[in-house]
Design a protein around this motif. Structure first.
Motif, mmCIF file in Angstrom:
data_model
loop_
_atom_site.group_PDB
_atom_site.id
_atom_site.type_symbol
_atom_site.label_atom_id
_atom_site.label_comp_id
_atom_site.label_asym_id
_atom_site.label_seq_id
_atom_site.Cartn_x
_atom_site.Cartn_y
_atom_site.Cartn_z
ATOM 1 N N UNK A 189 0.831 -1.207 0.000
ATOM 2 C CA UNK A 189 0.000 0.000 0.000
ATOM 3 C C UNK A 189 0.868 1.260 0.000
ATOM 4 N N UNK A 190 0.475 2.254 -0.802
ATOM 5 C CA UNK A 190 1.357 3.380 -1.095
ATOM 6 C C UNK A 190 1.818 4.137 0.149
ATOM 7 N N UNK A 191 0.908 4.320 1.083
ATOM 8 C CA UNK A 191 1.287 5.092 2.272
ATOM 9 C C UNK A 191 2.344 4.339 3.084
ATOM 10 N N UNK A 192 2.184 2.997 3.173
ATOM 11 C CA UNK A 192 3.162 2.189 3.908
ATOM 12 C C UNK A 192 4.523 2.302 3.254
#
Lengths: 312, 336
Positions: free
Chosen positions: A155-158
């Motif tokens: 996931x991009x935020x991670x």
């Protein structure tokens, strides 16, 4: 083919938009004709225009030094008080007694810088990967795309937090880098798709048949035709970069030294005062939403304009 | 079809293996690490060395990785050093998973239940006020930072109006029996309706905040797909055959338009977890998102490893299922 073939097809479908034009008018010209009449584009472009203008003129507009705690005497941690609006300080001060309006005005510069730098770095990395994969094909393609797949499956935020957490010295630049790396696989996929679509196209075959050098086939015949979708994705990416940078600040990454104001950082640090002084968050949030909306509107209208299906 | 499935599973295994190696190496290159987090900066070199040895951090990286794999095979993913000190990382993961799943499921449900009908209607009445409002809403929704929206909802509906709970998963006064860890489900199973209702009320605001981005994406894809499909030849044929509008809309248009929408839903699983990290932080929900942000702050390798690999695994698996379903529906895709 791991993060879903369809996702790839979605990104790849973008790359189809700029191939095959033979209406006698260049694609850019006909796109521009349609753009000028599109209210979505006009609204978005006006917002961005105003934003860039603000960033350029903010040193003249700001009355105070954003780093100085001019109103510190009105701040009280115990009473949970921050400086209210007053003459000379139309929006009052922040939690350190620094002038809020001047910080907002000057914050436009840093915010623009974050968005542009993150997108440029992301585009640079993605372009390198995409051109390598698309131009050479074969095992280079497989290798590059596997790396891209791994990056896309987190996931991009991670991913952004993971990159940001690597640095001992947190700064504005670590945030920019973290946001940029998230964009790399997206640009990589996009460019690869475009290059692959180009490889089999007639004008590239013709150039090869005429004995044009491989390097100039890639850079003079393939790349210019790949620009449309890249411009669309970059515009949308600018909006994402500003929002992601704010999210990272919210999670506690980013500059420890906040003397140079940036909207995302201002919004992130306002979280502890939200219940009592929501205005601290409202102002930067409003600015972020407006600018992100501007970039999104321009990106979407460009996508429509460059879609060959809409040519008349 | 079977060969395609096996090939896809093989690729999935490769991606996850590469990811686990990268993640492992990356975590160990972080500044600080669990030793500093556990002992602080004033620890004696001797006690630091003892702990490094006990955690096996002095071995070469490949040995550490091999040990990790061997233990993981027997279900031992190490012990949490920061999020819940002393608890096995797997247990931390399992305890917190229901909260995040419950929140994400409700958010996704909301996005689907509102997004698909609205997308269909907007496409059928292209250019109408409903169409314009929905499009505007979906564009603005993407421009609003998720955590700010969460704060805003909390401020308006919980703090100012006092209509809904401010934070957490359940009121402290309710002594609910825990069965599965899914509070709403637990309340229904044990017939403690109050507890189920209370848990649901706690989820409303976070779920709305979390659903904005999936909603915007699902709405736009649905609208575009319905517009595309409506122009297809087979729809014209169906009209020419004199089929009723009901049959044409349901069987020809909606069914075919749903293909890209289903894909999008699969792709949203990743975005949901990103959003959950932020939403759980704002509403103080003890889920995986909170474990991640705490894990980063306190350098808790064990927990981060389990959660990130599980997240990637879920994401990749969901999308594999979507692809397979797709291939089963659309014969043109099977040849790849």
């Amino acid at each position: 083919m791991v993060p879903s073939t369809q996702r790839k097809e979605r990104i790849d479908a973008l790359s189809q938009t700029s191939s095959g034009s033979d209406a006698g008018v260049s694609l850019a010209a006909s796109a521009w004709r349609r753009l000028r009449r599109n209210p979505v584009f006009l609204v978005g472009a006006s917002i961005i225009g105003a934003f860039v203008l603000l960033a350029l003129s903010s040193p003249l507009l700001a009355q105070h030094d954003p780093a100085l705690r001019l109103l510190e005497d009105q701040v009280s941690r115990a009473q949970n008080e921050i400086p209210p609006p007053q003459p000379d300080f139309p929006l009052g001060g922040d939690q350190y007694g620094r002038p809020l309006l001047s910080r907002l005005l000057l914050g436009s510069q840093q915010t623009l810088l974050v968005a542009v730098l993150a997108t440029v770095i992301g585009l640079g990395g993605g372009m390198t990967l995409g051109i390598l994969a698309g131009a050479f094909g074969g095992w280079v393609d497989t290798l590059v795309m596997r790396v891209v797949d791994v990056l896309l499956s987190v996931p991009s935020l991670l991913l952004a937090v993971s990159i940001g957490a690597l640095f001992v010295q947190q700064s504005q630049f670590t945030v920019i880098l973290a946001v940029a790396i998230v964009q790399v696989p997206i640009f990589g996929r996009l460019l690869r798709g475009t290059m692959l679509a180009q490889r089999a196209s007639d004008h590239v075959l013709a150039a090869r048949a005429l004995g044009v050098k491989e390097r100039s086939v890639v850079f003079r015949h393939m790349l210019p035709n790949a620009l449309g979708p890249v411009i669309v994705q970059s515009t949308l990416g600018l909006a994402v970069a500003i929002i992601d940078a704010a999210a990272l600040s919210f999670l506690g990454l980013g500059a420890a030294d906040t003397s140079v104001p940036e909207w995302g950082q201002m919004l992130g640090s306002a979280q502890n005062f939200f219940d009592t002084h929501p205005q601290l968050a409202f102002w930067p949030a409003g600015c972020i939403i407006l600018v992100a909306l501007g970039f999104t509107l321009v990106g979407e209208s460009l996508r429509d304009a460059l879609d060959p299906k809409n040519r008349r | 079809m079977l060969r395609y499935t096996i090939r896809r599973l093989g690729q999935l295994a490769i991606v996850l293996a590469v990811l686990s190696v990268l993640l492992f190496a990356w975590l160990r290159s972080l500044p600080g690490g669990p030793v500093s987090a556990l002992l602080g900066n004033r620890a004696t070199p001797e006690s630091r060395a003892r702990l490094v040895e006990r955690l096996g951090l002095d071995e070469p990286l490949y040995v550490q990785y091999w040990n990790f794999l061997q233990r993981a095979a027997s279900g031992d993913f190490g012990v949490s050093t920061g999020v819940q000190r002393g608890t096995p990382a797997l247990q931390v993961f399992l305890q917190r998973m229901p909260a995040t799943l419950e929140l994400s499921a409700l958010a996704l449900l909301l996005a689907v239940v509102v997004g698909i009908p609205l997308g269909y209607l907007a496409a059928r009445r292209r250019g109408s006020w409903l169409d314009n409002i929905s499009i505007t809403w979906s564009l603005v929704g993407v421009a609003v930072p998720v955590f700010f929206l969460a704060f805003l909802l909390k401020y308006i509906f919980a703090i100012e109006l006092g209509l809904l709970p401010v934070s957490g998963r359940q009121e402290a006064g309710i002594n609910a029996t825990e069965v599965t860890g899914f509070y709403i489900l637990d309340g229904i199973l044990t017939r403690e309706w109050d507890a189920a209702w209370d848990a649901f009320l706690h989820l409303i605001l976070p779920a709305i905040a979390l659903s904005t981005i999936p909603f915007a994406v699902i709405f736009r894809i649905t609208r575009a797909a319905v517009l595309d499909v409506a122009e297809e030849d087979y729809v014209r044929t169906a009209r020419a055959k004199g089929l009723t509008a009901m049959v044409i809309r349901g069987r020809h248009i909606l069914r075919n338009a749903m293909l890209p929408v289903v894909t999008t839903i699969g792709l949203q699983t990743g975005a949901l977890l990103s959003g959950a990290v932020l939403t759980e932080q704002v509403f103080n929900i003890a889920g995986l998102g909170q474990a991640l942000s705490l894990g980063f702050q306190r350098q808790d390798f064990a927990v981060l490893q389990v959660v990130i690999i599980a997240a990637a695994m879920v994401y990749v698996l969901v999308n594999l299922i979507v692809d397979l379903a797709y291939a089963a529906i659309d014969p043109r895709l099977r040849t790849r």
